[in-house]
Design an enzyme around this catalytic site. Structure first.
Site, short mmCIF file in Angstrom:
data_model
loop_
_atom_site.label_atom_id
_atom_site.label_comp_id
_atom_site.label_asym_id
_atom_site.label_seq_id
_atom_site.Cartn_x
_atom_site.Cartn_y
_atom_site.Cartn_z
N SER A 190 7.14 -4.82 0.85
CA SER A 190 6.10 -4.15 0.08
C SER A 190 6.65 -2.92 -0.64
O SER A 190 7.55 -3.07 -1.47
CB SER A 190 4.93 -3.82 1.04
OG SER A 190 3.80 -3.42 0.34
N ASP A 230 -1.65 -13.24 -2.34
CA ASP A 230 -1.40 -11.83 -1.98
C ASP A 230 -2.27 -10.94 -2.88
O ASP A 230 -2.07 -10.91 -4.09
CB ASP A 230 0.10 -11.53 -2.18
CG ASP A 230 0.50 -10.15 -1.71
OD1 ASP A 230 -0.36 -9.25 -1.73
OD2 ASP A 230 1.67 -9.98 -1.34
N HIS A 285 -0.81 -10.56 1.97
CA HIS A 285 0.29 -9.59 1.84
C HIS A 285 1.10 -9.48 3.13
O HIS A 285 2.03 -8.69 3.23
CB HIS A 285 -0.32 -8.23 1.46
CG HIS A 285 0.70 -7.23 0.96
ND1 HIS A 285 1.48 -7.46 -0.16
CD2 HIS A 285 1.05 -6.00 1.41
CE1 HIS A 285 2.27 -6.42 -0.35
NE2 HIS A 285 2.04 -5.53 0.59
C1 MLT Z 1 3.50 -0.04 -3.70
O1 MLT Z 1 2.79 0.94 -3.84
O2 MLT Z 1 4.73 0.00 -3.61
C2 MLT Z 1 2.80 -1.36 -3.63
O3 MLT Z 1 1.49 -1.24 -4.04
C3 MLT Z 1 2.88 -1.95 -2.27
C4 MLT Z 1 2.26 -1.05 -1.24
O4 MLT Z 1 1.06 -1.16 -0.98
O5 MLT Z 1 2.96 -0.25 -0.67
#
Ligand code: MLT
Length: 200
Positions: A101, A150, A181
Protein backbone atom coordinates in the site's frame (compact mmCIF):
# COMPACT_ATOMS: atom_id res chain seq x y z
CA UNK A 1 15.14 6.71 9.64
CA UNK A 2 13.84 4.48 12.41
CA UNK A 3 14.52 0.88 11.33
CA UNK A 4 15.45 -2.71 12.11
CA UNK A 5 18.37 -4.46 10.41
CA UNK A 6 18.70 -8.24 10.54
CA UNK A 7 21.82 -9.74 9.05
CA UNK A 8 21.14 -12.78 6.89
CA UNK A 9 23.20 -14.89 4.52
CA UNK A 10 25.52 -12.47 2.69
CA UNK A 11 24.97 -14.35 -0.60
CA UNK A 12 21.26 -13.49 -0.41
CA UNK A 13 19.50 -10.17 -1.13
CA UNK A 14 18.60 -7.54 1.43
CA UNK A 15 14.84 -7.05 1.75
CA UNK A 16 13.80 -3.44 2.24
CA UNK A 17 10.44 -3.65 4.03
CA UNK A 18 8.00 -0.76 3.62
CA UNK A 19 4.76 -0.96 5.60
CA UNK A 20 1.29 0.38 4.81
CA UNK A 21 -0.37 3.38 6.48
CA UNK A 22 -0.54 2.81 10.23
CA UNK A 23 2.06 0.04 10.18
CA UNK A 24 5.62 0.15 11.41
CA UNK A 25 8.98 -1.58 11.02
CA UNK A 26 7.55 -4.77 12.58
CA UNK A 27 4.56 -5.12 10.24
CA UNK A 28 6.16 -7.03 7.35
CA UNK A 29 8.86 -9.03 9.18
CA UNK A 30 6.84 -12.27 9.00
CA UNK A 31 6.32 -11.75 5.29
CA UNK A 32 10.08 -11.46 4.64
CA UNK A 33 10.53 -14.74 6.52
CA UNK A 34 8.08 -16.43 4.16
CA UNK A 35 9.69 -15.07 0.98
CA UNK A 36 13.25 -16.03 1.98
CA UNK A 37 14.22 -16.65 5.59
CA UNK A 38 17.92 -16.41 4.76
CA UNK A 39 17.74 -12.89 3.29
CA UNK A 40 18.91 -9.88 5.30
CA UNK A 41 16.16 -7.47 6.33
CA UNK A 42 16.15 -3.68 6.49
CA UNK A 43 12.73 -2.68 7.75
CA UNK A 44 11.99 1.03 7.88
CA UNK A 45 9.30 3.09 9.62
CA UNK A 46 7.78 5.93 7.60
CA UNK A 47 8.77 9.39 8.85
CA UNK A 48 5.35 11.00 8.39
CA UNK A 49 2.50 10.77 10.90
CA UNK A 50 -1.14 11.04 9.80
CA UNK A 51 -3.34 11.18 12.90
CA UNK A 52 -0.67 9.15 14.69
CA UNK A 53 -0.32 6.61 11.86
CA UNK A 54 3.13 6.24 10.29
CA UNK A 55 3.37 6.75 6.52
CA UNK A 56 6.19 7.25 4.04
CA UNK A 57 4.90 10.56 2.62
CA UNK A 58 2.08 13.03 3.15
CA UNK A 59 -1.21 12.90 1.32
CA UNK A 60 -3.85 15.55 0.83
CA UNK A 61 -6.70 13.02 0.68
CA UNK A 62 -6.98 9.27 0.07
CA UNK A 63 -5.16 8.61 -3.20
CA UNK A 64 -4.17 12.29 -3.59
CA UNK A 65 -0.50 12.69 -2.79
CA UNK A 66 1.50 15.71 -1.64
CA UNK A 67 3.91 15.55 -4.58
CA UNK A 68 6.53 17.82 -3.04
CA UNK A 69 6.66 15.70 0.09
CA UNK A 70 6.69 12.48 -1.98
CA UNK A 71 9.77 13.71 -3.89
CA UNK A 72 11.58 14.78 -0.70
CA UNK A 73 10.75 11.54 1.20
CA UNK A 74 11.77 9.39 -1.77
CA UNK A 75 15.16 11.12 -1.87
CA UNK A 76 15.47 10.71 1.90
CA UNK A 77 14.79 6.96 1.60
CA UNK A 78 17.25 6.63 -1.30
CA UNK A 79 19.97 8.34 0.73
CA UNK A 80 19.12 6.22 3.76
CA UNK A 81 19.67 3.08 1.63
CA UNK A 82 23.12 4.33 0.62
CA UNK A 83 24.01 5.02 4.27
CA UNK A 84 22.64 1.67 5.47
CA UNK A 85 24.66 -0.19 2.82
CA UNK A 86 27.82 1.44 4.18
CA UNK A 87 26.93 1.02 7.87
CA UNK A 88 25.75 -2.60 7.62
CA UNK A 89 28.23 -3.54 4.88
CA UNK A 90 25.81 -4.94 2.36
CA UNK A 91 25.97 -4.68 -1.41
CA UNK A 92 23.94 -1.61 -2.41
CA UNK A 93 22.96 -3.31 -5.69
CA UNK A 94 21.48 -6.23 -3.80
CA UNK A 95 18.33 -4.58 -2.42
CA UNK A 96 14.83 -5.90 -3.13
CA UNK A 97 11.97 -3.81 -1.75
CA UNK A 98 8.79 -5.39 -0.43
CA UNK A 99 6.07 -2.80 0.07
CA UNK A 100 2.38 -2.82 0.91
CA UNK A 101 0.00 0.00 0.00
CA UNK A 102 1.66 3.28 1.05
CA UNK A 103 4.99 1.41 1.31
CA UNK A 104 4.48 -0.02 -2.20
CA UNK A 105 3.81 3.50 -3.46
CA UNK A 106 7.10 4.90 -2.19
CA UNK A 107 8.92 1.78 -3.50
CA UNK A 108 7.38 2.41 -6.94
CA UNK A 109 8.41 6.05 -6.67
CA UNK A 110 12.03 5.03 -5.97
CA UNK A 111 11.92 3.40 -9.45
CA UNK A 112 10.23 6.48 -10.92
CA UNK A 113 13.00 8.76 -9.61
CA UNK A 114 16.21 6.69 -9.71
CA UNK A 115 17.74 4.30 -12.23
CA UNK A 116 19.64 2.22 -9.70
CA UNK A 117 17.53 2.32 -6.53
CA UNK A 118 16.38 -1.31 -6.40
CA UNK A 119 17.23 -4.55 -8.16
CA UNK A 120 13.82 -6.05 -7.49
CA UNK A 121 10.50 -4.90 -6.10
CA UNK A 122 7.46 -6.69 -4.71
CA UNK A 123 4.52 -4.29 -4.71
CA UNK A 124 1.36 -5.31 -2.85
CA UNK A 125 -1.59 -3.10 -3.84
CA UNK A 126 0.32 -0.14 -5.29
CA UNK A 127 -0.87 2.93 -7.19
CA UNK A 128 0.88 5.04 -9.82
CA UNK A 129 2.82 7.40 -7.52
CA UNK A 130 3.32 10.13 -10.12
CA UNK A 131 1.83 10.57 -13.60
CA UNK A 132 4.03 13.51 -14.56
CA UNK A 133 7.49 12.03 -14.66
CA UNK A 134 9.85 10.53 -17.20
CA UNK A 135 10.91 7.27 -15.60
CA UNK A 136 14.65 6.59 -15.81
CA UNK A 137 15.70 3.40 -17.58
CA UNK A 138 14.88 0.42 -15.38
CA UNK A 139 16.71 -2.88 -15.15
CA UNK A 140 14.73 -4.01 -12.13
CA UNK A 141 12.38 -6.97 -11.84
CA UNK A 142 8.97 -6.01 -10.53
CA UNK A 143 6.15 -8.11 -9.06
CA UNK A 144 2.77 -6.44 -8.58
CA UNK A 145 -0.14 -7.98 -6.67
CA UNK A 146 -3.38 -6.06 -7.14
CA UNK A 147 -7.04 -6.56 -6.29
CA UNK A 148 -9.77 -6.68 -8.95
CA UNK A 149 -12.05 -5.21 -6.27
CA UNK A 150 -9.56 -3.04 -4.36
CA UNK A 151 -11.49 0.11 -3.32
CA UNK A 152 -8.28 2.07 -2.57
CA UNK A 153 -6.21 1.04 -5.62
CA UNK A 154 -8.49 0.63 -8.66
CA UNK A 155 -7.44 -1.87 -11.35
CA UNK A 156 -6.18 0.77 -13.77
CA UNK A 157 -3.62 1.92 -11.16
CA UNK A 158 -1.94 -1.49 -11.31
CA UNK A 159 -2.19 -1.87 -15.10
CA UNK A 160 -0.94 1.69 -15.71
CA UNK A 161 1.94 1.11 -13.31
CA UNK A 162 2.77 -2.13 -15.12
CA UNK A 163 2.78 -0.37 -18.50
CA UNK A 164 4.80 2.63 -17.30
CA UNK A 165 7.49 0.48 -15.67
CA UNK A 166 7.63 -1.98 -18.60
CA UNK A 167 8.01 0.95 -21.03
CA UNK A 168 10.99 2.09 -18.95
CA UNK A 169 12.58 -1.34 -19.35
CA UNK A 170 11.53 -3.14 -16.17
CA UNK A 171 10.56 -6.80 -16.23
CA UNK A 172 7.05 -6.66 -14.71
CA UNK A 173 4.76 -9.46 -13.50
CA UNK A 174 1.20 -8.61 -12.45
CA UNK A 175 -0.99 -10.98 -10.44
CA UNK A 176 -4.63 -10.43 -9.51
CA UNK A 177 -6.43 -11.19 -6.27
CA UNK A 178 -10.04 -10.59 -5.28
CA UNK A 179 -9.82 -9.66 -1.61
CA UNK A 180 -10.08 -5.89 -1.80
CA UNK A 181 -7.09 -3.99 -0.43
CA UNK A 182 -6.05 -6.87 1.84
CA UNK A 183 -2.56 -8.32 1.72
CA UNK A 184 -3.35 -12.03 1.48
CA UNK A 185 -1.28 -15.18 1.99
CA UNK A 186 -2.14 -16.24 -1.54
CA UNK A 187 -0.44 -13.17 -3.07
CA UNK A 188 2.54 -13.61 -0.73
CA UNK A 189 2.90 -17.17 -2.05
CA UNK A 190 2.76 -15.85 -5.63
CA UNK A 191 5.43 -13.27 -4.73
CA UNK A 192 7.58 -16.03 -3.24
CA UNK A 193 7.28 -18.15 -6.41
CA UNK A 194 8.20 -15.09 -8.53
CA UNK A 195 11.17 -14.32 -6.25
CA UNK A 196 12.45 -17.89 -6.42
CA UNK A 197 12.20 -17.88 -10.20
CA UNK A 198 13.74 -14.40 -10.59
CA UNK A 199 16.52 -14.40 -8.01
CA UNK A 200 17.35 -18.01 -7.15
C1 MLT B 1 -1.41 6.00 -0.11
O1 MLT B 1 -1.79 6.98 0.49
O2 MLT B 1 -0.22 5.71 -0.29
C2 MLT B 1 -2.47 5.09 -0.65
O3 MLT B 1 -3.70 5.71 -0.61
C3 MLT B 1 -2.51 3.80 0.08
C4 MLT B 1 -2.78 4.00 1.54
O4 MLT B 1 -3.94 4.01 1.95
O5 MLT B 1 -1.84 4.11 2.29
Amino acid sequence: MHHIFKQGNKQKPVFLLLHGTGGDENSLLALAEIIDQEASVLSVRGNVLEHGMPRFFRRIAEGVFDMEDLAARTKELYEFLDEAATNYEFERKNVIAIGYSNGANIAANLLFEFEDALTGVILHHPMVPNRNVIIPTQHSKVFIAAGVNDPICPQHEATDLQTMLANAGADVTLEWESNGHQLTMSEVQKAKAWYEQSFA
